[in-house]
Design a protein around this motif. Structure first.
Motif, PDB file in Angstrom:
ATOM      1  N   PRO A 105       3.998  69.775 -29.743  1.00  0.00           N
ATOM      2  CA  PRO A 105       4.214  69.541 -31.184  1.00  0.00           C
ATOM      3  C   PRO A 105       5.686  69.459 -31.551  1.00  0.00           C
ATOM      4  O   PRO A 105       6.072  68.743 -32.479  1.00  0.00           O
ATOM      5  N   GLN A 106       6.541  70.179 -30.777  1.00  0.00           N
ATOM      6  CA  GLN A 106       7.979  70.130 -31.050  1.00  0.00           C
ATOM      7  C   GLN A 106       8.518  68.721 -30.788  1.00  0.00           C
ATOM      8  O   GLN A 106       9.259  68.163 -31.588  1.00  0.00           O
ATOM      9  N   GLY A 107       8.111  68.162 -29.648  1.00  0.00           N
ATOM     10  CA  GLY A 107       8.541  66.805 -29.315  1.00  0.00           C
ATOM     11  C   GLY A 107       8.046  65.797 -30.349  1.00  0.00           C
ATOM     12  O   GLY A 107       8.778  64.876 -30.738  1.00  0.00           O
ATOM     13  N   LEU A 108       6.801  65.978 -30.812  1.00  0.00           N
ATOM     14  CA  LEU A 108       6.240  65.073 -31.820  1.00  0.00           C
ATOM     15  C   LEU A 108       7.033  65.159 -33.115  1.00  0.00           C
ATOM     16  O   LEU A 108       7.315  64.135 -33.759  1.00  0.00           O
ATOM     17  N   ALA A 109       7.440  66.388 -33.496  1.00  0.00           N
ATOM     18  CA  ALA A 109       8.204  66.567 -34.735  1.00  0.00           C
ATOM     19  C   ALA A 109       9.579  65.912 -34.610  1.00  0.00           C
ATOM     20  O   ALA A 109      10.087  65.299 -35.556  1.00  0.00           O
ATOM     21  N   ILE A 110      10.187  66.026 -33.413  1.00  0.00           N
ATOM     22  CA  ILE A 110      11.497  65.401 -33.191  1.00  0.00           C
ATOM     23  C   ILE A 110      11.367  63.879 -33.245  1.00  0.00           C
ATOM     24  O   ILE A 110      12.190  63.184 -33.858  1.00  0.00           O
ATOM     25  N   ALA A 111      10.298  63.360 -32.641  1.00  0.00           N
ATOM     26  CA  ALA A 111      10.058  61.914 -32.671  1.00  0.00           C
ATOM     27  C   ALA A 111       9.896  61.440 -34.120  1.00  0.00           C
ATOM     28  O   ALA A 111      10.428  60.389 -34.510  1.00  0.00           O
ATOM     29  N   ASP A 112       9.169  62.245 -34.923  1.00  0.00           N
ATOM     30  CA  ASP A 112       9.000  61.926 -36.346  1.00  0.00           C
ATOM     31  C   ASP A 112      10.353  61.812 -37.031  1.00  0.00           C
ATOM     32  O   ASP A 112      10.605  60.894 -37.805  1.00  0.00           O
ATOM     33  N   GLY A 113      11.224  62.792 -36.733  1.00  0.00           N
ATOM     34  CA  GLY A 113      12.553  62.800 -37.327  1.00  0.00           C
ATOM     35  C   GLY A 113      13.345  61.557 -36.951  1.00  0.00           C
ATOM     36  O   GLY A 113      13.990  60.928 -37.798  1.00  0.00           O
ATOM     37  N   LEU A 114      13.285  61.193 -35.682  1.00  0.00           N
ATOM     38  CA  LEU A 114      14.012  60.004 -35.215  1.00  0.00           C
ATOM     39  C   LEU A 114      13.479  58.739 -35.879  1.00  0.00           C
ATOM     40  O   LEU A 114      14.244  57.848 -36.252  1.00  0.00           O
ATOM     41  N   HIS A 115      12.144  58.693 -36.050  1.00  0.00           N
ATOM     42  CA  HIS A 115      11.560  57.533 -36.741  1.00  0.00           C
ATOM     43  C   HIS A 115      12.054  57.460 -38.178  1.00  0.00           C
ATOM     44  O   HIS A 115      12.423  56.401 -38.673  1.00  0.00           O
ATOM     45  N   THR A 116      12.100  58.637 -38.838  1.00  0.00           N
ATOM     46  CA  THR A 116      12.567  58.685 -40.229  1.00  0.00           C
ATOM     47  C   THR A 116      14.021  58.220 -40.322  1.00  0.00           C
ATOM     48  O   THR A 116      14.431  57.594 -41.287  1.00  0.00           O
ATOM     49  N   MET A 117      14.814  58.521 -39.270  1.00  0.00           N
ATOM     50  CA  MET A 117      16.223  58.114 -39.259  1.00  0.00           C
ATOM     51  C   MET A 117      16.391  56.625 -38.995  1.00  0.00           C
ATOM     52  O   MET A 117      17.506  56.105 -39.089  1.00  0.00           O
ATOM     53  N   GLY A 118      15.289  55.978 -38.640  1.00  0.00           N
ATOM     54  CA  GLY A 118      15.370  54.543 -38.433  1.00  0.00           C
ATOM     55  C   GLY A 118      15.305  54.108 -36.978  1.00  0.00           C
ATOM     56  O   GLY A 118      15.418  52.913 -36.690  1.00  0.00           O
ATOM     57  N   TYR A 119      15.136  55.069 -36.059  1.00  0.00           N
ATOM     58  CA  TYR A 119      15.052  54.690 -34.656  1.00  0.00           C
ATOM     59  C   TYR A 119      13.611  54.301 -34.316  1.00  0.00           C
ATOM     60  O   TYR A 119      12.870  55.049 -33.667  1.00  0.00           O
ATOM     61  N   GLY A 120      13.225  53.129 -34.798  1.00  0.00           N
ATOM     62  CA  GLY A 120      11.843  52.692 -34.650  1.00  0.00           C
ATOM     63  C   GLY A 120      11.448  52.437 -33.211  1.00  0.00           C
ATOM     64  O   GLY A 120      10.259  52.378 -32.891  1.00  0.00           O
ATOM     65  N   GLY A 121      12.439  52.286 -32.336  1.00  0.00           N
ATOM     66  CA  GLY A 121      12.130  52.016 -30.939  1.00  0.00           C
ATOM     67  C   GLY A 121      11.721  53.260 -30.153  1.00  0.00           C
ATOM     68  O   GLY A 121      11.313  53.156 -28.999  1.00  0.00           O
ATOM     69  N   VAL A 122      11.836  54.433 -30.784  1.00  0.00           N
ATOM     70  CA  VAL A 122      11.469  55.667 -30.070  1.00  0.00           C
ATOM     71  C   VAL A 122       9.960  55.720 -29.892  1.00  0.00           C
ATOM     72  O   VAL A 122       9.206  55.688 -30.870  1.00  0.00           O
ATOM     73  N   GLU A 123       9.527  55.782 -28.641  1.00  0.00           N
ATOM     74  CA  GLU A 123       8.090  55.792 -28.351  1.00  0.00           C
ATOM     75  C   GLU A 123       7.554  57.206 -28.174  1.00  0.00           C
ATOM     76  O   GLU A 123       6.401  57.480 -28.487  1.00  0.00           O
TER      77      GLU A 123
END
Lengths: 90, 232
Positions: free
Chosen positions: A24-42
């Motif tokens: 869940p920690q990794g998922l939350a970090i991925a969410d944050g990166l997506h919010t920052m605009g890093y749409g390429g983060v898988e």
């Protein structure tokens, strides 16, 4: 355990969650990166990185000891994998 | 019955356990500092809740190598009753006295609330006074209580009847809404193969008197007495 002819080594120990373990920690970090605009983060997986300075007679012995420490304490092999990289300590 | 409550640096459920066992149950109860190496005279070991060694590295990981844990392992392997509560459950999984592991809660939140758990099996020292299928009301307080075991191990403990408690609703139904921490199969507590070691995330020692909001936990602790033939 230290011997007179032993050298000092630096073990880089990387501890990561097994792929079958939900992170869940990794998922939350991925969410944050997506919010920052890093749409390429898988995907993001959070882990631990430890540095262990130790004395051992050889790189092979240092490797063996680092892996033993990882098995016994640094990682919980029920949920985690580990990788140890040894280099001479400066 | 002589209870021993293990105290690690960072334990915070130790005094609750000492009160519940010593005052509420009226049993001779001793705090055992983690630097001790003997459990002589102890009939039942409780590994309490808290944050042993600050939960550094992983919850329970460092506590598991405390000097007293050698004696706890020998006691458990000889069939002595051992109860791990919350952080104590984590310590016992790290010590491989119980199967699986406890991960960060699915929603990443520390949860402190009352929950309901369904008793799955009455054939352990800590559920012998209970009935399979009944629902207990107990408090929880943890950030890392999401039960995990690899698929083959999960199948094995289910087949062996080693799942002792599951999170449920007030009627005993297992619904997604009651699985607040993301535990596999709603698991709130398990036992070892020999069934003498039990671990659970809820806090029975914090639910032993009505003034605390409930006394269902008292029945878990009292179960140990009936196994030993002691009567309250």
């Amino acid at each position: 355990m230290s011997e007179s002819n032993s050298a000092t080594w630096l073990a880089h120990v990387y501890v990561t969650l097994k792929t079958v373990v939900n992170d869940p920690q990794g998922l939350a970090i991925a969410d944050g990166l997506h919010t920052m605009g890093y749409g390429g983060v898988e995907d993001v997986r959070a882990g631990k990185y430890l540095q262990v300075r130790l004395r051992a007679a050889s790189a092979e012995e240092a490797q063996r000891l680092a892996e033993e420490m990882s098995d016994r304490l640094l990682a919980n092999t029920v949920i985690e994998n580990y990788r140890c990289v040894i280099e001479p300590a400066s | 019955m002589n209870f021993g409550v293990i105290v690690f640096p960072g334990s915070n459920g130790d005094h609750d356990a000492l009160h519940a066992l010593g005052e509420v149950l009226g049993q001779p109860t001793r705090a055992i500092w983690h630097r001790e190496t003997s459990l002589d005279g102890i009939d039942c070991v409780v590994v309490p809740g808290g944050f042993a060694y600050g939960d550094y590295l992983r919850a329970g990981a460092i506590a598991r190598f405390s000097p007293i844990m050698g004696a706890v392992e020998r006691f458990a392997r000889a069939g002595g009753p051992v109860l791990g509560i919350c952080n104590g459950f984590q310590v016992l999984t790290e010590a491989q006295l119980l199967p699986g592991s406890l991960l960060r809660n699915a929603e990443l939140e520390f949860r402190s609330q009352w929950v309901r758990v369904r008793v799955e099996r009455a054939d352990t020292p800590f559920t012998s006074g209970l009935t399979a299928g009944e629902v207990l009301h107990l408090p929880i307080a943890h950030g890392e209580g999401s039960y995990f075991a690899a698929p083959e191990e999960l199948a094995r403990i289910e087949a062996n009847g080693q799942v002792i408690f599951r999170y449920c609703d007030p009627t005993g139904e297992i619904t997604p809404a009651t699985n607040f921490n993301g535990s596999l199969n709603h698991i709130a507590g398990v036992c070892n193969e020999r069934r003498n070691v039990v671990g659970l995330m809820p806090h029975p020692e914090r639910a032993t008197e009505a003034i605390l909001g409930g006394d269902d936990g008292r029945r878990i602790l009292e179960s140990a007495l009936s196994v030993a033939g002691v009567r309250v």
